[in-house]
Every structure is written in structure tokens, then in C-alpha cells.
Design a protein around this motif. Structure first.
Motif, mmCIF file in Angstrom:
data_model
loop_
_atom_site.group_PDB
_atom_site.id
_atom_site.type_symbol
_atom_site.label_atom_id
_atom_site.label_comp_id
_atom_site.label_asym_id
_atom_site.label_seq_id
_atom_site.Cartn_x
_atom_site.Cartn_y
_atom_site.Cartn_z
ATOM 1 N N TYR A 126 100.693 22.168 -46.037
ATOM 2 C CA TYR A 126 101.294 20.835 -46.026
ATOM 3 C C TYR A 126 100.215 19.858 -45.582
ATOM 4 N N HIS A 127 99.947 18.841 -46.386
ATOM 5 C CA HIS A 127 98.866 17.924 -46.038
ATOM 6 C C HIS A 127 99.003 16.598 -46.757
ATOM 7 N N SER A 128 98.318 15.616 -46.229
ATOM 8 C CA SER A 128 98.201 14.324 -46.887
ATOM 9 C C SER A 128 96.892 14.316 -47.649
ATOM 10 N N ALA A 129 96.956 14.028 -48.921
ATOM 11 C CA ALA A 129 95.735 13.988 -49.730
ATOM 12 C C ALA A 129 94.921 12.731 -49.454
ATOM 13 N N GLY A 150 94.253 11.444 -46.259
ATOM 14 C CA GLY A 150 93.549 11.446 -44.982
ATOM 15 C C GLY A 150 92.351 12.363 -44.990
ATOM 16 N N ALA A 151 91.475 12.206 -44.030
ATOM 17 C CA ALA A 151 90.258 13.017 -43.963
ATOM 18 C C ALA A 151 90.579 14.491 -43.739
ATOM 19 N N THR A 152 91.424 14.787 -42.746
ATOM 20 C CA THR A 152 91.774 16.182 -42.492
ATOM 21 C C THR A 152 92.534 16.754 -43.681
ATOM 22 N N GLY A 153 93.485 16.000 -44.210
ATOM 23 C CA GLY A 153 94.314 16.479 -45.311
ATOM 24 C C GLY A 153 93.591 16.620 -46.626
ATOM 25 N N SER A 154 92.507 15.903 -46.798
ATOM 26 C CA SER A 154 91.754 16.025 -48.050
ATOM 27 C C SER A 154 90.494 16.868 -47.851
ATOM 28 N N GLY A 155 89.574 16.405 -47.042
ATOM 29 C CA GLY A 155 88.290 17.084 -46.880
ATOM 30 C C GLY A 155 88.374 18.412 -46.160
ATOM 31 N N PHE A 156 89.034 18.431 -45.005
ATOM 32 C CA PHE A 156 89.137 19.690 -44.261
ATOM 33 C C PHE A 156 90.034 20.672 -45.001
ATOM 34 N N MET A 157 91.103 20.171 -45.618
ATOM 35 C CA MET A 157 91.982 21.036 -46.404
ATOM 36 C C MET A 157 91.197 21.706 -47.524
ATOM 37 N N ALA A 158 90.325 20.966 -48.204
ATOM 38 C CA ALA A 158 89.522 21.546 -49.280
ATOM 39 C C ALA A 158 88.603 22.641 -48.743
ATOM 40 N N LEU A 159 87.975 22.383 -47.609
ATOM 41 C CA LEU A 159 87.104 23.373 -46.979
ATOM 42 C C LEU A 159 87.897 24.617 -46.575
ATOM 43 N N SER A 165 98.942 1.726 -48.382
ATOM 44 C CA SER A 165 97.634 2.235 -47.991
ATOM 45 C C SER A 165 97.177 1.668 -46.650
ATOM 46 N N THR A 166 96.590 2.540 -45.845
ATOM 47 C CA THR A 166 96.037 2.112 -44.557
ATOM 48 C C THR A 166 94.515 2.132 -44.579
ATOM 49 N N SER A 167 93.930 2.563 -45.685
ATOM 50 C CA SER A 167 92.478 2.682 -45.758
ATOM 51 C C SER A 167 92.014 2.498 -47.198
ATOM 52 N N VAL A 168 90.873 1.874 -47.374
ATOM 53 C CA VAL A 168 90.356 1.660 -48.730
ATOM 54 C C VAL A 168 89.850 2.951 -49.359
ATOM 55 N N VAL A 169 89.587 3.982 -48.574
ATOM 56 C CA VAL A 169 89.065 5.232 -49.131
ATOM 57 C C VAL A 169 90.163 6.225 -49.520
ATOM 58 N N GLU A 170 91.433 5.892 -49.273
ATOM 59 C CA GLU A 170 92.519 6.821 -49.610
ATOM 60 C C GLU A 170 92.495 7.280 -51.066
ATOM 61 N N PRO A 171 92.324 6.374 -52.037
ATOM 62 C CA PRO A 171 92.297 6.853 -53.430
ATOM 63 C C PRO A 171 91.146 7.820 -53.708
ATOM 64 N N TYR A 172 89.994 7.577 -53.112
ATOM 65 C CA TYR A 172 88.844 8.460 -53.302
ATOM 66 C C TYR A 172 89.104 9.823 -52.661
ATOM 67 N N ASP A 173 89.649 9.811 -51.449
ATOM 68 C CA ASP A 173 89.988 11.064 -50.779
ATOM 69 C C ASP A 173 90.962 11.869 -51.630
ATOM 70 N N ALA A 174 91.939 11.187 -52.205
ATOM 71 C CA ALA A 174 92.953 11.870 -53.011
ATOM 72 C C ALA A 174 92.355 12.476 -54.281
ATOM 73 N N VAL A 175 91.440 11.760 -54.926
ATOM 74 C CA VAL A 175 90.797 12.291 -56.136
ATOM 75 C C VAL A 175 89.974 13.539 -55.797
ATOM 76 N N LEU A 176 89.230 13.480 -54.709
ATOM 77 C CA LEU A 176 88.433 14.633 -54.298
ATOM 78 C C LEU A 176 89.327 15.800 -53.870
ATOM 79 N N ALA A 177 90.449 15.502 -53.210
ATOM 80 C CA ALA A 177 91.399 16.550 -52.839
ATOM 81 C C ALA A 177 92.007 17.186 -54.091
#
Length: 169
Positions: free
Chosen positions: A71-74, A76-85, A111-123
């Protein structure tokens, strides 16, 4: 439960749900990942072994372990980057086990951050490689369901989490 920064986990531990998780089932870092690449390549690398050890201990307690539900948010940093790792490492250590993802996807309206869409694409790319079944949950639609269907005037995270839990069960 894993998070790169301790605030969320600390809040859960202090809540009425705090007793649900033993100390050895929780892995927290000391700083926020901020975005996918930082959470995946730097800050997350510091926490990954501790998180995998917590997973190993839980798997060893199972009589007939079948797989993982993530269960994660695509967004956020933990939900996208750490989840992928984490998924990469789980795929290596538990190659034949099923991995199911319940992913909360960002909404431009909330959205709370401008990088959310990028994090989601990478996730999403990581999920294509590692996940066997993905359930995508739209953040704005969950809030809208809370407001219109459940008649909650100002939904909070707990309300949205209840909707997700009901959907997953």
C-alpha cells in the motif's frame, strides 16, 4: 511499515493503532526522501536492509507464505522511490511470490508538490517491472467519494484510509 522520515510512523505508533505493530515490524529513516530519485538512490539505500530484515522476519512466521500486498502513494518519495527500491529487492529475494499493489495516484486538484507527477511516472515504471497486480486509486476520487457518498464534509486521511481498507478487504 516503512517510511523514510519518522513523523508518520511516530504518529501511527502514538495512535490507537500503535499496538498493531511490534518494534521489529517498523523501519524508519531519519530524513525525508523528498522525491523519487533521492528516496530510491540515496536516502532509501540507508534503510533498505532494515526494511528487508523486517519483511524476512514476517515471512518466516508464515506457514504458507504466498506474496506481498503493498500500500503506497505513488506521489510521495517513500511511496514512489523507496517502494520501487523495495520491490526490486523483493523480486530478487522472493522471485516467485505474488506482489499486489494498492497505489494512491496524485491529483492535480490536490497536489502538495510540483514533483508528484514525476514521482508517479517513475513509480509506474517500477510497478510495470515488479508488480503482478496493481490497483490504482485516484486520490481526488477517494476524497470525492468521502464527501458525496459518505457525506463527510471535510475528509481526513483516516477517512480516505477507511475507504481504501474497505476496498482492499
Amino acid at each position: 511499515r516503512c517510511d523514510l522520515e519518522p513523523n508518520v510512523i511516530d504518529e501511527i505508533q502514538r495512535s490507537s493503532h500503535g499496538g498493531w505493530y511490534a518494534e521489529h515490524q517498523v523501519a524508519t529513516g531519519q530524513e525525508d526522501g523528498a522525491f523519487f530519485t533521492r528516496a530510491h538512490y540515496t536516502v532509501g539505500r540507508e534503510l533498505i536492509d532494515e526494511a528487508l530484515e523486517a519483511v524476512r522476519r514476517q515471512v518466516e512466521l508464515c506457514d504458507a507464505f504466498q506474496g506481498f500486498m503493498v500500500y503506497h502513494s505513488a506521489a510521495g518519495a517513500t511511496g514512489s522511490g523507496f517502494m520501487a527500491l523495495l520491490l526490486e529487492r523483493l523480486s530478487v529475494e522472493y522471485d516467485k511470490k505474488m506482489k499486489v499493489s494498492y497505489s494512491l495516484w496524485p491529483s492535480p486538484k490536490m497536489s502538495t508538490s510540483v514533483v508528484e507527477p514525476y514521482d508517479a511516472v517513475l513509480a509506474a515504471h517500477a510497478m510495470l517491472e515488479q508488480i503482478d497486480l496493481a490497483v490504482m486509486l485516484d486520490n481526488s476520487m477517494l476524497y470525492e467519494a468521502c464527501e458525496k457518498k459518505l457525506k463527510i464534509e471535510a475528509p481526513k486521511y483516516a477517512d480516505v484510509n477507511r475507504v481504501i481498507a474497505a476496498h482492499a478487504s
